[in-house]
Design a protein around this motif. Structure first.
Motif, PDB file in Angstrom:
ATOM      1  N   SER A   1      -3.125  30.758  33.905  1.00  0.00           N
ATOM      2  CA  SER A   1      -1.936  29.923  33.768  1.00  0.00           C
ATOM      3  C   SER A   1      -1.438  29.115  34.844  1.00  0.00           C
ATOM      4  O   SER A   1      -1.053  27.877  34.706  1.00  0.00           O
ATOM      5  N   ALA A   2      -1.656  29.503  36.178  1.00  0.00           N
ATOM      6  CA  ALA A   2      -1.394  28.589  37.279  1.00  0.00           C
ATOM      7  C   ALA A   2      -2.202  27.516  37.299  1.00  0.00           C
ATOM      8  O   ALA A   2      -1.862  26.401  37.642  1.00  0.00           O
ATOM      9  N   ALA A   3      -3.459  27.734  36.804  1.00  0.00           N
ATOM     10  CA  ALA A   3      -4.683  26.591  36.866  1.00  0.00           C
ATOM     11  C   ALA A   3      -3.937  25.507  35.800  1.00  0.00           C
ATOM     12  O   ALA A   3      -4.240  24.181  35.935  1.00  0.00           O
TER      13      ALA A   3
ATOM     14  N   ARG B   1      -1.557  20.425  34.277  1.00  0.00           N
ATOM     15  CA  ARG B   1      -0.516  19.837  33.384  1.00  0.00           C
ATOM     16  C   ARG B   1       0.520  19.014  34.411  1.00  0.00           C
ATOM     17  O   ARG B   1       0.783  17.837  34.119  1.00  0.00           O
ATOM     18  N   ARG B   2       0.605  19.116  35.588  1.00  0.00           N
ATOM     19  CA  ARG B   2       1.655  18.763  36.476  1.00  0.00           C
ATOM     20  C   ARG B   2       1.067  17.338  37.207  1.00  0.00           C
ATOM     21  O   ARG B   2       1.868  16.491  37.234  1.00  0.00           O
ATOM     22  N   TYR B   3      -0.219  17.565  37.652  1.00  0.00           N
ATOM     23  CA  TYR B   3      -0.798  16.719  38.546  1.00  0.00           C
ATOM     24  C   TYR B   3      -1.957  16.172  38.272  1.00  0.00           C
ATOM     25  O   TYR B   3      -2.774  15.377  39.004  1.00  0.00           O
ATOM     26  N   GLY B   4      -2.538  16.438  37.060  1.00  0.00           N
ATOM     27  CA  GLY B   4      -3.784  16.215  36.839  1.00  0.00           C
ATOM     28  C   GLY B   4      -4.184  14.597  36.724  1.00  0.00           C
ATOM     29  O   GLY B   4      -5.269  13.920  36.865  1.00  0.00           O
ATOM     30  N   ASP B   5      -3.146  13.809  36.288  1.00  0.00           N
ATOM     31  CA  ASP B   5      -3.250  12.400  35.909  1.00  0.00           C
ATOM     32  C   ASP B   5      -2.634  11.727  37.439  1.00  0.00           C
ATOM     33  O   ASP B   5      -2.613  10.536  37.288  1.00  0.00           O
ATOM     34  N   ILE B   6      -2.043  12.340  38.444  1.00  0.00           N
ATOM     35  CA  ILE B   6      -1.714  11.715  39.660  1.00  0.00           C
ATOM     36  C   ILE B   6      -2.667  11.967  40.645  1.00  0.00           C
ATOM     37  O   ILE B   6      -2.916  11.329  41.565  1.00  0.00           O
ATOM     38  N   ALA B   7      -2.755  13.344  40.866  1.00  0.00           N
ATOM     39  CA  ALA B   7      -3.468  13.694  42.180  1.00  0.00           C
ATOM     40  C   ALA B   7      -4.961  13.832  41.936  1.00  0.00           C
ATOM     41  O   ALA B   7      -5.653  14.430  40.896  1.00  0.00           O
ATOM     42  N   GLN B   8      -5.651  13.362  42.923  1.00  0.00           N
ATOM     43  CA  GLN B   8      -7.107  13.666  42.936  1.00  0.00           C
ATOM     44  C   GLN B   8      -7.693  14.855  43.738  1.00  0.00           C
ATOM     45  O   GLN B   8      -8.720  15.125  43.779  1.00  0.00           O
TER      46      GLN B   8
END
Length: 338
Positions: A298-300, A305-312
């Motif tokens: 669930s953490a993964a 969800r939070r950062y997949g489209d922002i953080a590399q």
């Protein structure tokens, strides 16, 4: 998304061992923070013990040094590591710079911008053999004789990442750096509404977009394989959030969520040395805004969800000693979902 390992080691040997363990565990990078040790020295040892992993100062305190000393150390580590070094720089806060390091403090965003430009000018002098011609408000570098010039680095210059909380520093990162180390004391909302727009403003100054710019997302993760492990991680994370929340420089993050009064309360307790009372002020609402909480799967999923489209990149880090094995289940779940 690339995954990095990090933590706060007590000794150079401990830090270097953790970097080697992170490489063995399959991480993409490893950070060494400047707390009780010199991160440049620790990463020099780690470079000899590893062959693949990115080696990151996470962070080195820029204003405790000058651009020439940093340029030389970074160049040495880039050479020693075969091109794997990343120069992660941060400003620290005024009391530490003035009272712990005994160095000047003023206009941190403007000073950091100039610091990075000066480092790049020095590296250019290494490459060309010419004298640097850098004269700014805070730093001047105009002398470089052949005796002190190491020459071009066969691996090119290191990447430079800046740590930022406030929008001014994030804008500087977008303008002069290659990436941003998002402070742990950040939230998804703050990252989307404040940090990323500031980076974009900085990139626009040089006619660039976000392509090629690396963002390392916030890293508070309270996870475990059992309820007991998760509860212990939550307690540790509450303490970290309380510690950072007591710092006036980080107040804007809380204010965005309407929690400015919490900063006043935490700061008052910190000034009186009542550290053990501070975590209780971190409510579940605050905890879950700053931290990803849950079992590894669930953490993964929540990190994605939070950062997949922002953080590399993401760094899984805690206040304790670096322990890549501790995060192996989360790491595996993230990799499986990638």
């Amino acid at each position: 998304m690339k995954l990095d390992s990090g933590g706060y080691a007590d000794t150079v040997s401990e830090a270097a061992d953790a970097v080697a363990a992170a490489e063995s565990a399959g991480y993409d990078g490893a950070w060494v923070a400047e707390t009780k040790l010199d991160p440049f020295l620790a990463l020099a040892v780690a470079a000899e013990r590893t062959s693949r992993i990115d080696l990151v100062t996470g962070i080195a305190v820029a204003f405790a040094r000058n651009p020439m000393t940093v340029a030389v150390a970074a160049n040495d580590l880039q050479l020693l590591s075969g091109g794997r070094f990343v120069l992660g720089l941060g400003s620290q806060v005024k009391p530490h710079i003035a009272k712990r390091f005994g160095m000047p403090w003023s206009k941190p965003a403007a000073r950091m911008r100039e610091f990075v430009l000066a480092v790049r000018a020095i590296w250019a002098a290494f490459e060309s053999g010419d004298k640097p011609a850098f004269a700014g408000e805070f730093y001047t570098h105009t002398l470089m004789t052949p005796f002190f010039n190491p020459g071009p680095n066969p691996h090119g210059n290191p990447r430079i990442w800046l740590a930022a909380v406030g929008p001014l520093m994030a804008e500087v990162a977008g303008e002069v750096a290659d990436g941003l180390l998002c402070h742990s004391f950040s939230t998804e909302r703050y990252l989307r509404e404040v940090t990323v727009p500031a980076i974009e403003r900085g990139r626009a100054k040089t006619g660039k977009g976000l392509a090629g710019f690396e963002i390392s997302g916030p890293s508070f993760v309270a996870s475990g394989s059992t309820d007991e492990e998760i509860e212990a991680a939550i307690a540790e994370t509450r303490s970290q959030i309380a510690f950072y929340g007591s710092t006036p420089s980080y107040r804007p993050v809380l204010e965005l969520h309407g929690w400015g009064d919490l900063q006043d309360e935490l700061n008052a307790l910190a000034k009186r040395g009542r550290w053990t009372e501070m975590p209780a002020l971190v409510t579940d609402e605050v905890l879950h805004a700053f931290a990803v909480v849950g079992d590894p799967a669930s953490a993964a999923a929540e990190i994605g969800r939070r950062y997949g489209d922002i953080a590399q990149r993401m760094t899984l880090t805690t206040s304790g000693p670096p322990d890549p094995a501790r995060w192996a289940p989360v790491f595996a779940a993230l990799r499986q979902g990638a």
